[in-house]
Scaffold this motif. Structure first.
Motif, PDB file in Angstrom:
ATOM      1  N   PRO A 172       8.742   2.217 -11.258  1.00 28.39           N
ATOM      2  CA  PRO A 172       8.308   3.085 -10.167  1.00 28.39           C
ATOM      3  C   PRO A 172       7.238   2.403  -9.331  1.00 28.39           C
ATOM      4  O   PRO A 172       6.426   1.630  -9.837  1.00 28.39           O
ATOM      5  CB  PRO A 172       7.740   4.313 -10.894  1.00 28.39           C
ATOM      6  N   PHE A 173       7.226   2.704  -8.035  1.00 28.45           N
ATOM      7  CA  PHE A 173       6.233   2.111  -7.154  1.00 28.45           C
ATOM      8  C   PHE A 173       4.822   2.481  -7.608  1.00 28.45           C
ATOM      9  O   PHE A 173       3.902   1.660  -7.506  1.00 28.45           O
ATOM     10  CB  PHE A 173       6.454   2.572  -5.715  1.00 28.45           C
ATOM     11  N   GLY A 174       4.660   3.671  -8.116  1.00 30.74           N
ATOM     12  CA  GLY A 174       3.343   4.071  -8.609  1.00 30.74           C
ATOM     13  C   GLY A 174       2.844   3.167  -9.718  1.00 30.74           C
ATOM     14  O   GLY A 174       1.642   2.878  -9.805  1.00 30.74           O
ATOM     15  N   GLU A 175       3.739   2.699 -10.572  1.00 31.91           N
ATOM     16  CA  GLU A 175       3.345   1.783 -11.641  1.00 31.91           C
ATOM     17  C   GLU A 175       2.901   0.443 -11.059  1.00 31.91           C
ATOM     18  O   GLU A 175       1.957  -0.182 -11.548  1.00 31.91           O
ATOM     19  CB  GLU A 175       4.500   1.568 -12.614  1.00 31.91           C
ATOM     20  N   ILE A 176       3.581  -0.011  -9.999  1.00 35.37           N
ATOM     21  CA  ILE A 176       3.191  -1.262  -9.357  1.00 35.37           C
ATOM     22  C   ILE A 176       1.779  -1.147  -8.798  1.00 35.37           C
ATOM     23  O   ILE A 176       0.957  -2.060  -8.952  1.00 35.37           O
ATOM     24  CB  ILE A 176       4.193  -1.634  -8.253  1.00 35.37           C
ATOM     25  N   VAL A 177       1.466  -0.025  -8.173  1.00 38.20           N
ATOM     26  CA  VAL A 177       0.119   0.179  -7.635  1.00 38.20           C
ATOM     27  C   VAL A 177      -0.907   0.131  -8.758  1.00 38.20           C
ATOM     28  O   VAL A 177      -1.972  -0.491  -8.628  1.00 38.20           O
ATOM     29  CB  VAL A 177       0.032   1.509  -6.871  1.00 38.20           C
ATOM     30  N   ARG A 178      -0.594   0.736  -9.876  1.00 39.01           N
ATOM     31  CA  ARG A 178      -1.539   0.717 -11.006  1.00 39.01           C
ATOM     32  C   ARG A 178      -1.689  -0.692 -11.585  1.00 39.01           C
ATOM     33  O   ARG A 178      -2.790  -1.081 -11.995  1.00 39.01           O
ATOM     34  CB  ARG A 178      -1.086   1.717 -12.080  1.00 39.01           C
ATOM     35  N   LEU A 179      -0.605  -1.455 -11.600  1.00 35.95           N
ATOM     36  CA  LEU A 179      -0.693  -2.842 -12.066  1.00 35.95           C
ATOM     37  C   LEU A 179      -1.598  -3.665 -11.152  1.00 35.95           C
ATOM     38  O   LEU A 179      -2.397  -4.481 -11.623  1.00 35.95           O
ATOM     39  CB  LEU A 179       0.695  -3.472 -12.135  1.00 35.95           C
ATOM     40  N   VAL A 180      -1.477  -3.442  -9.849  1.00 35.50           N
ATOM     41  CA  VAL A 180      -2.331  -4.159  -8.894  1.00 35.50           C
ATOM     42  C   VAL A 180      -3.786  -3.759  -9.101  1.00 35.50           C
ATOM     43  O   VAL A 180      -4.689  -4.617  -9.092  1.00 35.50           O
ATOM     44  CB  VAL A 180      -1.879  -3.877  -7.447  1.00 35.50           C
TER      45      VAL A 180
END
Length: 300
Positions: A209-217
């Protein structure tokens, strides 16, 4: 001699670097000045000038394979999708007349003539132009490409570093399959060295999910920004307010809609091998320190 449009930009730079590693001679067709050459003279600089067909033909003289990354992210400075498609048609017709053996052209995952999104519809129209050109070709359709020099993830990091709150649109479980720029370049060059008609769906090893990518960043950069679920309309309004303040386009309305439609997922088995997490660990110290300006650079 292989030609790469935009070897001083993002995708083209990775392609040119990989071709040089293989011992190929490389030239670039570009609208940038030769002084910006990051390859220290190893790449011959030739003009990409659609207003001068004779000069364009000269730029393509002696070229075996053309790696065509020419495109725009959104209409700007009076350049519209029909004009971009007309330029693409001229470039491919000139390549055919110049005796170019093969073209590898950048398209996009989910490109479709029936897409409601002009970007993806125009990409599909460009594919049709290539198919009707008579040239030997391969199409590459990458998803979200990450690597040094990209815009989206850098600017997500910039927002996370500078604001106390990041407004995550509700329903941000839409999926993204990020792929490394190196993986895209390697697959494209392999296709360019061959002679079979091919369409490469280029996605990375993980879909998330895109939300997970934001959290990874956020984790990679050490940002302390709170990620707050927000109605999508409000999130877009606030994004536009930031854009007006910095006079840059962080995300277009079309990109926002595309994310929600899961257009950044490849159709088929993953081709990319490099993991976004590994890249974030390496890139984190500099990621998002500056806003990546899309308007300040030509895309080729």
């Amino acid at each position: 001699m292989d030609a790469v449009t935009g070897a001083f930009s993002f995708s083209g730079r990775y392609v040119a670097a990989h071709l040089l590693d293989l011992g190929r001679e490389v030239c670039t067709l570009t609208r940038r000045p030769a002084s910006e050459n990051p390859f220290q003279g190893r790449v011959d600089v030739r003009p990409l000038d659609f207003a001068q067909p004779a000069a364009l033909a000269e730029s393509l003289a002696g070229v075996d394979t053309l790696y065509n990354t020419y495109w725009i992210r959104f209409p700007r400075d009076g350049l519209t999708w029909p004009e971009v498609l007309a330029n693409t048609r001229l470039l491919l017709a000139t390549a055919s007349a110049a005796g170019v053996r093969r073209v590898v052209q950048w398209s996009a995952s989910s490109a479709s003539l029936n897409s409601p999104l002009p970007y993806f519809r125009a990409k599909a129209e460009a594919e049709e132009i290539l198919r009707s050109s008579g040239l030997s070709f391969a199409l590459v359709r990458p998803t979200l490409v990450f690597g040094r020099g990209e815009v989206l993830l850098n600017n997500v990091a910039w927002l996370l570093r500078r604001f106390p709150v990041f407004l995550m649109p509700l329903g941000a479980d839409y999926l993204v399959q990020p792929v490394a720029a190196e993986d895209v370049a390697e697959a494209a060059v392999q296709a360019g060295l061959g002679d079979q008609t091919s369409v490469l769906e280029l996605g990375g090893p993980h879909t998330m999910p895109f939300g997970e990518i934001v959290r990874l960043v956020r984790t990679a950069t050490g940002a302390r920004c709170a990620i707050v679920p927000t109605p999508a309309t409000l999130a877009r309004i606030c994004s536009r307010a930031v854009e007006l303040g910095v006079r840059e386009t962080l995300v277009t309305t079309e990109e926002f809609a595309g994310l929600r439609e899961n257009v950044l997922v490849a159709h088929g088995e993953p081709i990319g091998k490099r993991d976004l997490r590994d890249w974030l660990a390496e890139a984190a110290p500099s990621l998002g320190l500056r806003l990546a300006s899309d308007r300040a650079r030509p895309w080729s």
